[in-house]
Structures are given as C-alpha cells and as structure tokens.
Write a protein that holds these residues in place. Sequence first.
Motif, PDB file in Angstrom:
ATOM      1  N   GLU A 104       0.824  -1.205   0.000  1.00 52.86           N
ATOM      2  CA  GLU A 104       0.000   0.000   0.000  1.00 52.86           C
ATOM      3  C   GLU A 104       0.860   1.258   0.000  1.00 52.86           C
ATOM      4  N   ALA A 105       1.946   1.211   0.781  1.00 49.12           N
ATOM      5  CA  ALA A 105       2.849   2.371   0.834  1.00 49.12           C
ATOM      6  C   ALA A 105       3.517   2.600  -0.516  1.00 49.12           C
ATOM      7  N   LYS A 154       0.984   4.218  -2.871  1.00 44.69           N
ATOM      8  CA  LYS A 154       0.816   5.650  -2.602  1.00 44.69           C
ATOM      9  C   LYS A 154       2.020   6.438  -3.112  1.00 44.69           C
ATOM     10  N   ASP A 208       1.728   6.809  -6.799  1.00 42.44           N
ATOM     11  CA  ASP A 208       0.766   7.853  -7.142  1.00 42.44           C
ATOM     12  C   ASP A 208       1.384   9.239  -7.018  1.00 42.44           C
ATOM     13  N   VAL A 209       2.162   9.437  -5.954  1.00 42.00           N
ATOM     14  CA  VAL A 209       2.811  10.739  -5.753  1.00 42.00           C
ATOM     15  C   VAL A 209       3.800  11.017  -6.867  1.00 42.00           C
ATOM     16  N   PHE A 257      -1.488  -2.519  -4.858  1.00 44.45           N
ATOM     17  CA  PHE A 257      -1.569  -1.585  -5.961  1.00 44.45           C
ATOM     18  C   PHE A 257      -0.801  -2.162  -7.136  1.00 44.45           C
ATOM     19  N   GLY A 317      -1.329   1.921 -10.496  1.00 47.34           N
ATOM     20  CA  GLY A 317      -1.871   2.635  -9.351  1.00 47.34           C
ATOM     21  C   GLY A 317      -3.256   2.238  -8.979  1.00 47.34           C
ATOM     22  N   HIS A 352      -6.295  -0.270  -7.590  1.00 43.84           N
ATOM     23  CA  HIS A 352      -6.394  -1.244  -6.522  1.00 43.84           C
ATOM     24  C   HIS A 352      -6.745  -2.607  -7.094  1.00 43.84           C
TER      25      HIS A 352
END
Length: 585
Positions: free
Chosen positions: A418-419, A422, A425-426, A481, A485, A487
């Motif tokens: 999950e990290a 994220k 995505d950033v 992910f 990106g 789910h």
Amino acid sequence: MDWGTDLWDQYDIIEKHTQSGLDLVEKYVKFVKERTEIEQSYAKQLRNLTKKYSPKRGSKEEQECRFSNHQSFLDALNEMNDYAGQRELIAENMMMNICIELTKYLQDLKQERKTHLSEAKKAQQSLESTYKQLDCSKKRFEREWREAEKANQHAEKTDLDINATKADVEKAKQQAHMRSHVAEECKNDYAAQLQKYNKEQSQFYFTDMPLIFNRLQDMDERRVQKLAHGYVLFSDTEKHVMPIIGKCLDGISRAGSNVNERNDSLALIEQHKSGFERPSDLEFEDYSQGINRTSSESSLSTPKGPLDLLGKNKSKPFWLFSKKSKFSSPLTPFSTPPAPSPANGPPSPKFGRDPLSYCLKEINKTVKPRISSFRTLRRTPTATEDFGHLPPEQRRKRLQQKIEELGKELQKEMDQSEALGKMKDVYEKNPQMGDPTSLAPQINQTTQNMERLRGELSKYENWLTEAGGRGDTLRYSSQSFNNNGAHDTYSPDGAHSDEGTPDPSHAIYAEFDDDFEEEELTAPIGQCTALYNFPGSSEGTIAMQEGEVLSVVEEDKGDGWTRVRRSNGDEGYIPTSYVSLALNK
C-alpha cells in the motif's frame, strides 16, 4: 576558656594534640575506604550469584519461566540484583562524600597547622635572639664596670703615692674617668636591651602565642566538627538507600506470594497435553481351537499346552505403537483365528501341511508384551512441516501459532504494498520527486511475497482444519496496488479481480483490514507509581517526579530497567527499584 590563656605554656602538648587529631581523621578515611571495598566486593559477589542462577537466553530454564514458581525465582534474582546495585550505591556515596571530602579537608588542615606552628616558631626564635642580645649587653656592662672600678682604685692609689709624679696622677685620673664613661654607656645599652626584651617577651606571651594557640584551637574544633559530620554521613548514606532496599526485599516477598501452584499445574497441562485417547482393553483371542484336532491329522505329538510354548519367545519385544507411525492407534487387534475343522474332516487351508507349526506361530503372537517403562514409548520422531509428529493438541497449537506468524508477515507485506502504491501515485502526480517505474521491481517483489504467504496461510489453515481446529481463524483484506496505481483485490489462491467487481467465489480475508492500517502504540500492561525522583539524564531514559503515575509498556528484563509511557505519549526507561508496579493480571 581558650588555649591561648589557659595553655600558654603548653606548646608541646598543643602540637601533639593537633597531630593526633589529624591522625584520627586519616585513620577514619582508611576505615571508610575499607568499608567501601567490602561493599563493592559484596555487591560483586551478589551480582555473580544472580548471574550464575539466572537462566541463559533460549535455554530450557528460560522456557520454564511460564510457571509461576520459576518466574518468582527469576523475580527474586532480579530483586537481588537491584539489591546489589544499592550496595554499590552505598560504596560510591561513602567514597565520594566521606573519603574524598575528608582527604581533601585533611590536606587543608595539615597546611594550616603547618603555617600556625611556623609562625609560633618564628616568634620564639625572635624572642631568643633578643634575649641573646640582652645577655651579651649585660656581660659587657659587667666587664666594663669592673674595669672602671679597677681604674678608679688605681687613680686613688696613685694620688696617695708620694713618689708618684703629677703627670702620673693626671694620667691615672684620666684613665679612670674614661673607664667610668665606657661603663656608663654599657649600662645604658644594657638597660635599653632589657627594656626591648621585656617588651618582646610580653608581646610573645600575651599577644603572639595566645593568638596562634587560639587559631590552632579553632582549627582543631573545625576538624572535630567535620569528623563528626563524617560519622553521621556514614550512617545516613546507608539510611538513604534503606527504603529502596526494603522495596527490593518486599519484591522478593511479593514474588513468593505470586506463586500459584494451581496455575502451574494448568500451565503444564496446557503445554504438554497430547490429546490422545487412553488405550482400550485387549481382546481375548482364543487360539486353542486350532489345536483341537484328531490324532490322524498329523503324526506329530500334541504339545502339552500353550504355556509350554511361551518360553521360546519371551524375549521378543512388543511396541505399543507401530514403527511406521508413533501416534497410530494403540494395539491394533489381531486377526481372528481360523475356524476349527470339523471332526475327521479335511484341515483348514490356513494350516497347510503342518497345522501344528501354524498354531505355534499364532501362540507366539499372543505372548504377553513386555513394556518396561513409558520411556520405551517415546521415540524421537522426524519433524514435519505440518507438525504431524506432534500430539494432536500440541499440533493444533503449533499450527495456530504458525498461522498467526504468517498473518503478521502477510499484513506487513500488504502495508508495504500500500505504501509503495501511494508513493507511485505521488511520483505520477509529481514527476520531479521521482520516477514511478523505479518502484516496479519492489511492487512486483511485494506482490510475489504476498502470494507466497497467502499460499502458505491457506495450506496451514487446511492442516488446522484437518487437526480439528478452526480453519478460518485469520482473514485478511489483501489489497495492493498494481503498476498503474489501481487497486487489486487478491484471493488466497493468487487470483485477483478489479476492486469494483469482486468475485464472491474467492475467499476474502476481512478481519484485520483495520487493525494494521497504521502502527499502533504498544498497549500498557499495567501502571507504576514513582517512589523517588529520577532525573532521566541518560539517553533512552525518562524523568519522573515522586508520586507520578506512569503506564508500564515493557517489564523489567532482568537489567533493572522498566519501559514506561506518559499520558502525552513520551516513552523511556526508568529504574525498576524507583517505582511501585501494579501489572494487569
């Protein structure tokens, strides 16, 4: 009353007395130093003793600490270790507050005494020098006065002599006059020296020496006062740690009170319960029917009875469990003996040509097994992945433990996935912060780890179900992910589906989806109340005030420190002996 007034003539006594006082201070310092060495040696021996009897990490004794009597003994050892620390503290405080302080003060006293005695010696030497001048002047005056008397007598004798000339008379008179003048000058000098000596002597006995003696008296009284304070410190140093020593001894008493023999028995049952059923009674198998035959069936003589045949195989071992599986059902019943042949009929096919040999074999099989002890029933089995070598109850516990471990590892990988998602995505939204494609290897590795862990988790759950436990003990919502990106939701068998169209045929783990969202603080296991102030100046420690209530996060591991937390979230270590613990049962 003071030394300068009442002991003005006792210089030697005062000198010896002050030296004796300094010797006493030095003797007391040596005494305290030897006492600290005894305390340090005692503390060292106590620490070695506790270390000797403390269980080694990972040893069998450490595993026995789950029993209250073993744990209480360990607590008593920890308290004794803290007690040794207090003995070391006594030695350290005595060394710092008594030995070092008195040694430094003793050096100052020696220097001060030396200065006062030096001043007294100088004053005495000055008075003696003045007395020598007075004595010299007195002797000179005495000598000149005698010469003047002789000169006067010679002048008078010459004046009365009729044969003496006038010149001789004048010369004799002049000589007598000169001698009288010299004698008069010596007299005046003697008087002046006498006056000077008397003045200096009065100054010496009424001013200088009394002042020096009074200073020595003040110095000696300060020495006595400092020595008396050292005596008090000798006692107060130990009194100061007595409350903590009392807490250590109370801790040992509590350790004895915490022993629960019933819980220890239950813990032993819980640890070693196998789950096997007790073996049932052996069935009687009648093989005598195979021996009842007609004499025409064989030319061999019939044996006297079964007891005559048992002696040949008495040494043959018998195992309660079969060699193939240690935990197979005990004592599988023997096969049913063959039915007897009808009288004067053909023999049973199982007898073959020699029915007596068959009977002997069957009788040997029924020899009473020899079980010398339970030790013969325990063989070291080969460990298997499904823990099948363990008794049923222990197997279920180990499988349950393994499932929990795999669940934690899986949740860790899920959090990491999950990290990474994220972070990706950033990076996609802010390319200047990093390249999203650089995270692909890590995401793939995490995905593979999750699939592997899910497979193992499913395998162990199936084994747990076979062992009679709950197969669905742990369920996890496994979201990760993908490289884009988006789910993905994974099922235990490794398949995945889009988040919007979940497949109901896939088992989804959903019990702990919120429990591991973020790292939570360790739950307190009790509370403690500070008995003393602690500065917490060292790294990793936390300060506390007397009477402050803190939450206990981690118990003392034997090193004398306990991890606590304040209400604001601050955590750190404090000395165990400085607090009163109240742990949750």
